[in-house]
Structures are given as structure tokens and as C-alpha cells.
Design a protein around this motif. Structure first.
Motif, PDB file in Angstrom:
ATOM      1  N   THR A  34       0.837  -1.192   0.000  1.00  0.00           N
ATOM      2  CA  THR A  34       0.000   0.000   0.000  1.00  0.00           C
ATOM      3  C   THR A  34       0.877   1.249   0.000  1.00  0.00           C
ATOM      4  OG1 THR A  34      -1.677   1.234   1.203  1.00  0.00           O
ATOM      5  CG2 THR A  34      -0.197  -0.076   2.527  1.00  0.00           C
ATOM      6  N   ILE A  35       0.440   2.269  -0.660  1.00  0.00           N
ATOM      7  CA  ILE A  35       1.209   3.504  -0.751  1.00  0.00           C
ATOM      8  C   ILE A  35       1.097   4.321   0.533  1.00  0.00           C
ATOM      9  CG2 ILE A  35      -0.638   4.855  -1.788  1.00  0.00           C
ATOM     10  CD1 ILE A  35       2.812   5.239  -3.074  1.00  0.00           C
ATOM     11  N   TYR A  36       0.048   4.096   1.298  1.00  0.00           N
ATOM     12  CA  TYR A  36      -0.207   4.934   2.463  1.00  0.00           C
ATOM     13  C   TYR A  36       0.836   4.756   3.563  1.00  0.00           C
ATOM     14  CZ  TYR A  36      -4.547   5.729   0.055  1.00  0.00           C
ATOM     15  OH  TYR A  36      -5.458   6.074  -0.896  1.00  0.00           O
ATOM     16  N   LEU A  37       1.395   3.582   3.701  1.00  0.00           N
ATOM     17  CA  LEU A  37       2.452   3.402   4.700  1.00  0.00           C
ATOM     18  C   LEU A  37       3.707   4.181   4.324  1.00  0.00           C
ATOM     19  CD1 LEU A  37       2.062  -0.328   5.760  1.00  0.00           C
ATOM     20  CD2 LEU A  37       1.713   1.705   7.156  1.00  0.00           C
ATOM     21  N   LEU A  38       3.932   4.376   3.036  1.00  0.00           N
ATOM     22  CA  LEU A  38       5.063   5.222   2.637  1.00  0.00           C
ATOM     23  C   LEU A  38       4.820   6.672   3.039  1.00  0.00           C
ATOM     24  CD1 LEU A  38       6.116   3.918  -0.875  1.00  0.00           C
ATOM     25  CD2 LEU A  38       7.324   3.693   1.281  1.00  0.00           C
ATOM     26  N   MET A  39       3.571   7.093   2.985  1.00  0.00           N
ATOM     27  CA  MET A  39       3.255   8.452   3.403  1.00  0.00           C
ATOM     28  C   MET A  39       3.474   8.611   4.913  1.00  0.00           C
ATOM     29  SD  MET A  39       2.480   9.776   0.529  1.00  0.00           S
ATOM     30  CE  MET A  39       3.531   8.594  -0.266  1.00  0.00           C
ATOM     31  N   ILE A  40       3.107   7.590   5.678  1.00  0.00           N
ATOM     32  CA  ILE A  40       3.367   7.598   7.118  1.00  0.00           C
ATOM     33  C   ILE A  40       4.871   7.604   7.368  1.00  0.00           C
ATOM     34  CG2 ILE A  40       3.088   6.279   9.258  1.00  0.00           C
ATOM     35  CD1 ILE A  40       0.517   7.644   8.242  1.00  0.00           C
ATOM     36  N   CYS A  41       5.601   6.882   6.529  1.00  0.00           N
ATOM     37  CA  CYS A  41       7.064   6.851   6.638  1.00  0.00           C
ATOM     38  C   CYS A  41       7.645   8.252   6.446  1.00  0.00           C
ATOM     39  CB  CYS A  41       7.642   5.878   5.626  1.00  0.00           C
ATOM     40  SG  CYS A  41       9.430   5.779   5.669  1.00  0.00           S
ATOM     41  N   LEU A  42       7.087   9.013   5.535  1.00  0.00           N
ATOM     42  CA  LEU A  42       7.539  10.395   5.352  1.00  0.00           C
ATOM     43  C   LEU A  42       7.304  11.218   6.616  1.00  0.00           C
ATOM     44  CD1 LEU A  42       6.359  11.148   1.714  1.00  0.00           C
ATOM     45  CD2 LEU A  42       8.698  10.774   2.514  1.00  0.00           C
ATOM     46  N   GLY A  69       2.704  13.285   8.251  1.00  0.00           N
ATOM     47  CA  GLY A  69       2.131  12.001   7.847  1.00  0.00           C
ATOM     48  C   GLY A  69       0.702  12.122   7.368  1.00  0.00           C
ATOM     49  N   VAL A  70      -0.112  12.858   8.115  1.00  0.00           N
ATOM     50  CA  VAL A  70      -1.522  13.029   7.733  1.00  0.00           C
ATOM     51  C   VAL A  70      -1.638  13.815   6.433  1.00  0.00           C
ATOM     52  CG1 VAL A  70      -3.677  14.160   8.404  1.00  0.00           C
ATOM     53  CG2 VAL A  70      -2.446  12.756  10.045  1.00  0.00           C
ATOM     54  N   LEU A  71      -0.861  14.876   6.291  1.00  0.00           N
ATOM     55  CA  LEU A  71      -0.904  15.655   5.045  1.00  0.00           C
ATOM     56  C   LEU A  71      -0.489  14.808   3.844  1.00  0.00           C
ATOM     57  CD1 LEU A  71       0.436  19.161   6.118  1.00  0.00           C
ATOM     58  CD2 LEU A  71      -1.891  18.523   5.492  1.00  0.00           C
ATOM     59  N   CYS A  72       0.544  13.997   4.007  1.00  0.00           N
ATOM     60  CA  CYS A  72       0.981  13.139   2.897  1.00  0.00           C
ATOM     61  C   CYS A  72      -0.096  12.128   2.519  1.00  0.00           C
ATOM     62  CB  CYS A  72       2.282  12.428   3.270  1.00  0.00           C
ATOM     63  SG  CYS A  72       3.719  13.504   3.290  1.00  0.00           S
ATOM     64  N   ARG A  91      -4.301  10.384  -1.271  1.00  0.00           N
ATOM     65  CA  ARG A  91      -5.696  10.031  -1.554  1.00  0.00           C
ATOM     66  C   ARG A  91      -6.287  10.931  -2.621  1.00  0.00           C
ATOM     67  NH1 ARG A  91      -9.602   9.406   3.216  1.00  0.00           N
ATOM     68  NH2 ARG A  91     -10.853   8.685   1.486  1.00  0.00           N
ATOM     69  N   ARG A  92      -5.982  12.203  -2.547  1.00  0.00           N
ATOM     70  CA  ARG A  92      -6.510  13.145  -3.542  1.00  0.00           C
ATOM     71  C   ARG A  92      -5.964  12.839  -4.935  1.00  0.00           C
ATOM     72  NH1 ARG A  92      -9.793  17.282  -4.356  1.00  0.00           N
ATOM     73  NH2 ARG A  92      -9.051  18.992  -5.629  1.00  0.00           N
ATOM     74  N   ILE A  93      -4.676  12.584  -5.022  1.00  0.00           N
ATOM     75  CA  ILE A  93      -4.073  12.253  -6.313  1.00  0.00           C
ATOM     76  C   ILE A  93      -4.678  10.968  -6.862  1.00  0.00           C
ATOM     77  CG2 ILE A  93      -1.940  11.467  -7.410  1.00  0.00           C
ATOM     78  CD1 ILE A  93      -0.468  13.488  -5.616  1.00  0.00           C
TER      79      ILE A  93
END
Length: 141
Positions: free
Chosen positions: A23-31, A57-60, A65-67
Motif C-alpha cells: 500500500t502507498i499509504y504506509l510510505l506516506m506515514i514513513c515520510l 504524515g496526515v498531510l501526505c 488520496r486526492r491524487i
């Protein structure tokens, strides 16, 4: 150990978890976790590090999700040319059967073709508009 080390360890664990789940979302949390590590390197206190990590993390995640929503075509996967490379290809129908199907040669095999709703059966060139299981849904080219 310093706080920044713990942030980097958590970021690495998030990357490993992402690789296992896909999932891509864990990468966003990683950021976000990496932003927490950078804030620790800058000397911010632990409460500010947590706030920075959470906000980034939340902003990423929201941006991802928007993209993803903007890029989705809204078509089902069976009719989406980005998901199925057969969409848009042409086939030649020599004869339609009484049940509204035809046998067509496509990609070196015999396929069953069915007409899209509202199309009239006639021999000729047709364009694949959807796949339903192992049937090609076609429309006049």
C-alpha cells in the motif's frame, strides 16, 4: 540512543511493512516519521517531534488520496484501458450467431465476442470495449 535514531528505526519498519502489504499509504506515514527524525536532528522537543511527524504524515496521506481519486478513470477494471491492454484493439467478425455471439481470432486464439448493448450485428471490423470474463465485448469500429 537518541530520539532521531528511534524515528529512523520506526521509518524503516514502516517501509518494511509497506513492502509486505503493497500500500502507498504506509510510505506516506514513513515520510511523517522521517520528518519526526529531522525535527529531532534540529533539536526540537519530543512533543514537537510528535506533532511534526503526525502533521506531515496526515498531510501526505491526504495528498496521496486526492491524487489517487483524481487519477482514477471511474471505469470498471474490465473496461479501463489503463488496466486492460485489450481495450481498443480491433477484431474481425466474419459471422454472427443467432444467440448474438461470434467466434473471433484474437491474440492467436479463438475468443467469443458479444455485441455492446444497442449495436447491430453485421460482419466487419469491431473494437474491443470491455472484457467480461473470457468474452470480448465489441462495438462497431
Amino acid at each position: 540512543m537518541e530520539a532521531s535514531t528511534w524515528w529512523w528505526i520506526l521509518a524503516g519498519m514502516a517501509v518494511v511493512a509497506e513492502l509486505l502489504t503493497g500500500t502507498i499509504y504506509l510510505l506516506m506515514i514513513c515520510l511523517g516519521l522521517a520528518a519526526g527524525a529531522v525535527s529531532a536532528h534540529l533539536g526540537l522537543g519530543m512533543p514537537l517531534q510528535i506533532v511534526v511527524a503526525a502533521v506531515v504524515g496526515v498531510l501526505c496521506v491526504l495528498v496521496a488520496r486526492r491524487i489517487r481519486r483524481v487519477r482514477s478513470s471511474g471505469l470498471p477494471a474490465s473496461a479501463d484501458p489503463a488496466m486492460n491492454l485489450d481495450i481498443g484493439e480491433t477484431v474481425t467478425v466474419n459471422q454472427w450467431e443467432a444467440d448474438g455471439t461470434a467466434r473471433v481470432a484474437y491474440r492467436g486464439a479463438q475468443w467469443t465476442a458479444v455485441l455492446r448493448a444497442g449495436s447491430m450485428p453485421a460482419p466487419g471490423q469491431y473494437r474491443v470495449v470491455e472484457l467480461q470474463g473470457n468474452r470480448l465485448v465489441v462495438d462497431k469500429a
